[in-house]
Design an enzyme around this catalytic site. Structure first.
Site, PDB file in Angstrom:
ATOM      1  N   CYS A  85     -30.020  37.537  -3.013  1.00 35.28           N
ATOM      2  CA  CYS A  85     -30.554  36.269  -3.488  1.00 35.28           C
ATOM      3  C   CYS A  85     -29.683  35.704  -4.616  1.00 35.28           C
ATOM      4  CB  CYS A  85     -31.979  36.367  -4.009  1.00 35.28           C
ATOM      5  SG  CYS A  85     -33.133  37.017  -2.822  1.00 35.28           S
ATOM      6  N   LYS A  91     -23.923  40.657  -0.483  1.00 33.86           N
ATOM      7  CA  LYS A  91     -22.823  41.236  -1.244  1.00 33.86           C
ATOM      8  C   LYS A  91     -23.313  42.218  -2.303  1.00 33.86           C
ATOM      9  CE  LYS A  91     -18.502  41.552  -2.493  1.00 33.86           C
ATOM     10  NZ  LYS A  91     -17.685  42.371  -1.607  1.00 33.86           N
ATOM     11  N   TRP A 137     -32.023  36.490   0.472  1.00 33.03           N
ATOM     12  CA  TRP A 137     -31.836  37.642   1.343  1.00 33.03           C
ATOM     13  C   TRP A 137     -33.207  38.294   1.405  1.00 33.03           C
ATOM     14  CZ3 TRP A 137     -32.417  42.968   1.165  1.00 33.03           C
ATOM     15  CH2 TRP A 137     -31.757  43.707   2.158  1.00 33.03           C
ATOM     16  N   HIS A 146     -16.855  69.706  16.818  1.00 39.06           N
ATOM     17  CA  HIS A 146     -18.216  70.222  16.627  1.00 39.06           C
ATOM     18  C   HIS A 146     -19.267  69.230  17.114  1.00 39.06           C
ATOM     19  CE1 HIS A 146     -16.665  73.667  14.480  1.00 39.06           C
ATOM     20  NE2 HIS A 146     -15.905  72.841  13.773  1.00 39.06           N
ATOM     21  N   ASN A 187     -35.168  36.559  -7.850  1.00 38.24           N
ATOM     22  CA  ASN A 187     -34.352  37.589  -7.218  1.00 38.24           C
ATOM     23  C   ASN A 187     -34.922  38.921  -7.671  1.00 38.24           C
ATOM     24  OD1 ASN A 187     -32.323  39.252  -6.246  1.00 38.24           O
ATOM     25  ND2 ASN A 187     -30.865  38.709  -7.851  1.00 38.24           N
ATOM     26  N   GLY A 188     -35.256  39.801  -6.733  1.00 37.77           N
ATOM     27  CA  GLY A 188     -35.826  41.102  -7.109  1.00 37.77           C
ATOM     28  C   GLY A 188     -37.078  41.367  -6.302  1.00 37.77           C
ATOM     29  N   LYS A 240     -16.180  49.336   7.700  1.00 39.17           N
ATOM     30  CA  LYS A 240     -15.677  47.953   7.771  1.00 39.17           C
ATOM     31  C   LYS A 240     -15.919  47.385   9.158  1.00 39.17           C
ATOM     32  CE  LYS A 240     -15.427  47.244   4.649  1.00 39.17           C
ATOM     33  NZ  LYS A 240     -15.556  47.654   3.289  1.00 39.17           N
ATOM     34  N   ARG A 289     -24.484  36.308  -1.778  1.00 38.23           N
ATOM     35  CA  ARG A 289     -25.561  37.200  -2.226  1.00 38.23           C
ATOM     36  C   ARG A 289     -26.735  37.248  -1.244  1.00 38.23           C
ATOM     37  NH1 ARG A 289     -25.112  38.330  -7.711  1.00 38.23           N
ATOM     38  NH2 ARG A 289     -27.281  38.977  -7.732  1.00 38.23           N
ATOM     39  N   GLU A 312     -14.360  54.687   5.580  1.00 35.98           N
ATOM     40  CA  GLU A 312     -14.275  53.297   5.142  1.00 35.98           C
ATOM     41  C   GLU A 312     -13.867  52.392   6.311  1.00 35.98           C
ATOM     42  OE1 GLU A 312     -15.325  51.589   2.862  1.00 35.98           O
ATOM     43  OE2 GLU A 312     -14.079  49.816   2.721  1.00 35.98           O
ATOM     44  N   GLU A 338     -19.774  46.803   9.921  1.00 35.70           N
ATOM     45  CA  GLU A 338     -20.490  45.758   9.177  1.00 35.70           C
ATOM     46  C   GLU A 338     -20.063  44.344   9.543  1.00 35.70           C
ATOM     47  OE1 GLU A 338     -20.319  45.876   4.869  1.00 35.70           O
ATOM     48  OE2 GLU A 338     -18.242  46.517   4.896  1.00 35.70           O
TER      49      GLU A 338
HETATM   50  O1  M6R Z   1     -21.269  46.419  -5.575  1.00 33.84           O
HETATM   51  P1  M6R Z   1     -21.225  47.830  -5.125  1.00 33.84           P
HETATM   52  O2  M6R Z   1     -19.857  48.378  -5.056  1.00 33.84           O
HETATM   53  O3  M6R Z   1     -22.133  48.731  -5.930  1.00 33.84           O
HETATM   54  O4  M6R Z   1     -21.814  47.799  -3.659  1.00 33.84           O
HETATM   55  C1  M6R Z   1     -22.011  48.964  -2.917  1.00 33.84           C
HETATM   56  C2  M6R Z   1     -22.220  48.645  -1.460  1.00 33.84           C
HETATM   57  O5  M6R Z   1     -23.356  47.853  -1.294  1.00 33.84           O
HETATM   58  C3  M6R Z   1     -21.004  47.936  -0.844  1.00 33.84           C
HETATM   59  O6  M6R Z   1     -19.839  48.665  -1.013  1.00 33.84           O
HETATM   60  C4  M6R Z   1     -21.259  47.694   0.654  1.00 33.84           C
HETATM   61  O7  M6R Z   1     -21.260  48.895   1.337  1.00 33.84           O
HETATM   62  C5  M6R Z   1     -20.198  46.732   1.210  1.00 33.84           C
HETATM   63  N1  M6R Z   1     -20.809  45.825   2.132  1.00 33.84           N
HETATM   64  C6  M6R Z   1     -19.120  47.443   1.926  1.00 33.84           C
HETATM   65  O8  M6R Z   1     -18.181  46.587   2.475  1.00 33.84           O
END
Ligand code: M6R
Length: 612
Positions: free
Chosen positions: A2, A607, A73, A508, A99-100, A489, A27, A485, A492
Site C-alpha cells: 500500500c 515491493k 495491496w 535425492h 497501510n498496515g 526471479k 508498493r 535467486e 515471480e
Molecule cells: O525489502 P526486503 O529486501 O526486506 O524484501 C524482502 C523480500 O520481500 C524481497 O526480496 C522479495 O522477495 C522480492 N520480490 C524478490 O525479488
C-alpha cells in the site's frame, strides 16, 4: 504494501496525489483511490492500477488543495471498488487512507455495529475511521484528538492519514510499524509512504516514529506528539535522492534499467569504502562494532526473499573468511520459533526496503534478548536502519521494479566487504590474500559490465524456453544461493514454476522431474566444485534434460555437453555470485516479457512487504 500520499497547501492537490501514486505503485497496485475536500468530500476509487483511477475521475470534480490518495495491496477483503481506499466514516465527513493491519478490527467492528454503525467494505481500515468518528461524536473532540484516542484502542500496524470536511485545513498522520514521511514545503505539507512522491517539491522531511502522530495545519508549523499525548520536537532531515533515479531513463522497464545499472550501483556500494592504494576496506557505519563482530560467538543473518539469498552468500563468505559460525534465518520463521539468542550473538538484518515487517519484528525480538543488531539496507531513513544498533547502507539507489536485482548484488558486495574487514581485524586471513580479494572486488563493476554483454545470447535462450512449464536451477557452494535467486526471479515475474537446488541434492529427488522438456540452468564456473558440477550436468544429460550453463569465459568442457552456454568473466570463487546472477536476472526478464507478463509489477506481489 500500500502506498499513501497526501497534500495540504495552496496548489491543486490532485496532480500531486496522482503523480505520487504512480511513484508508489510498486508498493501495491490492485486498487487505488483519492479523496479531495473542496466544500464537500469528493471521493473516487476503483479496482485496478492508478491509470484506471485516472480514467475514472475524468470529467469529475477533482479540484481542491487538500487531499489523500492510496494504492492498495489487499490484506482484508478482495481487491474491488468498495474495499479500495480511502474509506469514509458513517457520516461521510471523515476519510482515511491506511497501510498496515488493524489486528483487533473484529471486536472493534462488533462493538461499533452494536452502536449502529453500518460497514460497506470488508476492510479493517473502515472500522478505524468509524471508530474515530464514534469517539469524535461521543466525546466532542477535534479530529486530531479523536485520532489519537482511537489509536490507543488499536492493536496492529498502521500508517494513516485522516482528513475531515469540518477541519479542511488539517492533515492528521500517524504511524506504527508502517513507514510515513512528511515533506515540509513553503506553507504546504506532503505525506507519503516513502520520499519518492515528495522529493521534487521539497527536500526537507521528517520521518515519523512508531506511535507518533503529526498534526499538519495550513499556515502553522508541524506539531508532533506521541499517541500517549507527549509532545515531540521534530527532527528535520534533508533528502539526497536523485530525481532521475525515479524514472526509467529510456529503458522499457525499471527492472531492465536496474539490471543494467549494476556496474554503477555496485560501484556506489563500494564508493569511499575501499582504499585501493593501501587495499583497506572500511565500513564507517560499523567501525564501532568491529570488535563485537570479531568476538562474536555466532552471526545470525535474518532476511526474507532475495535478501535472504544474499544472506546465504554471506554465510559462505563469513565462514570462509572469518571462521565465525553463521546461521541464516528466514525472519518470518525466526521471530516465532523462540530461538536461542545470547549477548555474544551479532544479528545482521538484510533488507532492500528497510520496511519488511517480518525482518523488523525479528530484529525487535533479538534486541530484547540482548544481541547486537546490525543492518544492511538500501532505503535511507527506513525503519530497519532506525531499529538497529548500526549498519551499512547499500547505496544502490531506488529499486522500483518489484523483482529485486541491483539490491541483491549490492547486498552481496557489502557482505563481502564486511567479511573482509572482520577477517583482517581478526587475523583469520593473510595480508596478501586480503589484498588480493580487495583488488578482485574492486574489479567487479567492470566484470558485471562485461557480463551484461551476454544480453542478446540470453534473450535468444529465453525465446527457446519461454513456454516451458518448469525450470530447475542448480549450483554448488557460493552458487547454490545464486540458483535459488535465479529460480525466485523466474517464478515471480514469469509465473513459471522454478526450483533452485544445490546441484548435488538433485539426485535425492528432483532428478525425477527431468525429461526432454525440462530446462536446467546450471551455474558452472571453473572454480570450486567444477568437476562435481560437470558430473551433475552429465546426470541431467543422461535423462535428456536441456542444459543452460553459466560458465567461465573460455570453458570448453561444459560447452561440449550443454545445450546453451552463457559466459561470465573468470573471477574469484567467492565473487562469482556477483556476476553469475546477472544472466539469470536477464533470463527471467526476457522470458516474462515474451510471455506478456507485467515485469515491473507482477501479480499478487508488492515491493515492500510491511504486513505479516
Ligand atoms: O525489502 P526486503 O529486501 O526486506 O524484501 C524482502 C523480500 O520481500 C524481497 O526480496 C522479495 O522477495 C522480492 N520480490 C524478490 O525479488
Amino acid at each position: 504494501m500500500c502506498g499513501i500520499v497526501a497534500y495540504l497547501g495552496e496548489k491543486q492537490a490532485y496532480p500531486i496525489l496522482i503523480k505520487g501514486l504512480h511513484r508508489l505503485e510498486y508498493r501495491g497496485y490492485d486498487s487505488s483511490g483519492v479523496a479531495i475536500i473542496n466544500g464537500s468530500m469528493n471521493l473516487y476509487k476503483c479496482k485496478g492500477k492508478v491509470n484506471k483511477l485516472e480514467n475514472f475521475v475524468k470529467g469529475k470534480n477533482i479540484s481542491g488543495s487538500i487531499g489523500i490518495a492510496h494504492t492498495r495491496w489487499a490484506t482484508h477483503g478482495q481487491p474491488n471498488d468498495i474495499n479500495a481506499h480511502p474509506h469514509t466514516s458513517q457520516n461521510g465527513k471523515l476519510s482515511i487512507i491506511h497501510n498496515g493491519i488493524i489486528e483487533n478490527y473484529g471486536p472493534l467492528k462488533e462493538e461499533l455495529e452494536k452502536r449502529g454503525h453500518i460497514f460497506l467494505s470488508e476492510t479493517d481500515t473502515e472500522v478505524l475511521i468509524h471508530l474515530i468518528e464514534d469517539i469524535q461524536e461521543n466525546e466532542k473532540l477535534d479530529i486530531a484528538e479523536s485520532v489519537r484516542v482511537a489509536l490507543n484502542q488499536v492493536i496492529g500496524a498502521y500508517a494513516i492519514v485522516v482528513i475531515s470536511k469540518e477541519e479542511d485545513n488539517k492533515l492528521i498522520a500517524a504511524k506504527k510499524g508502517s513507514p510515513l514521511v512528511i515533506g515540509i514545503g513553503d506553507g504546504e505539507f506532503y505525506i507519503a509512504s516513502d520520499a519518492t512522491p515528495i522529493v521534487e517539491y521539497t527536500r526537507k522531511v521528517v520521518y515519523l516514529e512508531d506511535e507518533e502522530m503529526a498534526i499538519l495545519e495550513k499556515g502553522k508549523d508541524i506539531v508532533l506528539k506521541s499517541i500517549s499525548n507527549i509532545s515531540h520536537t521534530p527532527y528535520f532531515q534533508q533528502l539526497t535522492m536523485n530525481l532521475d533515479a525515479l524514472e526509467k531513463g529510456g529503458y522499457e522497464h525499471f527492472m531492465l534499467k536496474e539490471i543494467f545499472e549494476q556496474p554503477s550501483s555496485v560501484r556506489e556500494t563500494m564508493r569511499g569504502r575501499i582504499n585501493i592504494h593501501d587495499g583497506i576496506v572500511k565500513l564507517g557505519g560499523i567501525t564501532d562494532y568491529k570488535q563485537k563482530l570479531v568476538k562474536a560467538k555466532r552471526i545470525l543473518m535474518i532476511a526474507c526473499g532475495t535478501s535472504w539469498h544474499a544472506g546465504l552468500v554471506g554465510e559462505y563468505l563469513f565462514e570462509e573468511l572469518t571462521r565465525i559460525p553463521v546461521e541464516v534465518e528466514y525472519a518470518s520463521e525466526f521471530r516465532y520459533r523462540n530461538p536461542v539468542i545470547t549477548e555474544d550473538d551479532v544479528v545482521i538484518a538484510i533488507s532492500q526496503s528497510g520496511e519488511t515487517a517480518d525482518t523488523l519484528a525479528a530484529i525487535k525480538m533479538a534486541k530484547k534478548k540482548g544481541a547486537t543488531i546490525l543492518g544492511i539496507c538500501n532505503v535511507v531513513g527506513s525503519s530497519i536502519p532506525r531499529e538497529t544498533d548500526a549498519g551499512s547502507y547499500t547505496h544502490a539507489g531506488p529499486e522500483i521494479g518489484v523483482a529485486s536485482t541491483k539490491a541483491f548484488t549490492s547486498q552481496v558486495t557489502i557482505l563481502t566487504m564486511m567479511a573482509l574487514m572482520i577477517a583482517r581485524e581478526k587475523g583469520s586471513i593473510t595480508t596478501s590474500r586480503y589484498q588480493q580479494l580487495v583488488l578482485a572486488l574492486e574489479q567487479i563493476p567492470k566484470q558485471i559490465e562485461e557480463t551484461l554483454k551476454t544480453n542478446d545470447i540470453v534473450e535468444a535462450i529465453a525465446a527457446r524456453y519461454k513456454d516451458s512449464r518448469n525450470f530447475l536451477y542448480l549450483g554448488r557452494g557460493y552458487n547454490f544461493p545464486v540458483a535459488l535467486e535465479g529460480a525466485l526471479k523466474l517464478k515471480e515475474i514469469s509465473y513459471i514454476h522454478a526450483e533452485g537446488y544445490p546441484a548435488a541434492e538433485m539426485k535425492h529427488g528432483p532428478i525425477a522431474l527431468i525429461d526432454k522438456d525440462m530446462p536446467v540452468v546450471i551455474i558452472a564456473p571453473r572454480k570450486g566444485n567444477y568437476e562435481k558440477v560437470v558430473s551433475n550436468i552429465q546426470e541431467v544429460k543422461a535423462r535428456s534434460g536441456k542444459i543452460i550453463a553459466v560458465v567461465s569465459k573460455g570453458d570448453t568442457q561444459v560447452r561440449e555437453m550443454a545445450d546453451h552456454v552463457i559466459e561470465i568473466p573468470c573471477v574469484e570463487e567467492m565473487l562469482v555470485p556477483l556476476v553469475a546472477t546477472i544472466p539469470l536476472q536477464l533470463l527471467s526478464y526476457h522470458i516474462a516479457l515474451m510471455r506478456g507478463c507485467n515485469v515491473d509489477q507482477p501479480r499478487n506481489l508488492a515491493k515492500s512487504v510491511t504486513v505479516e
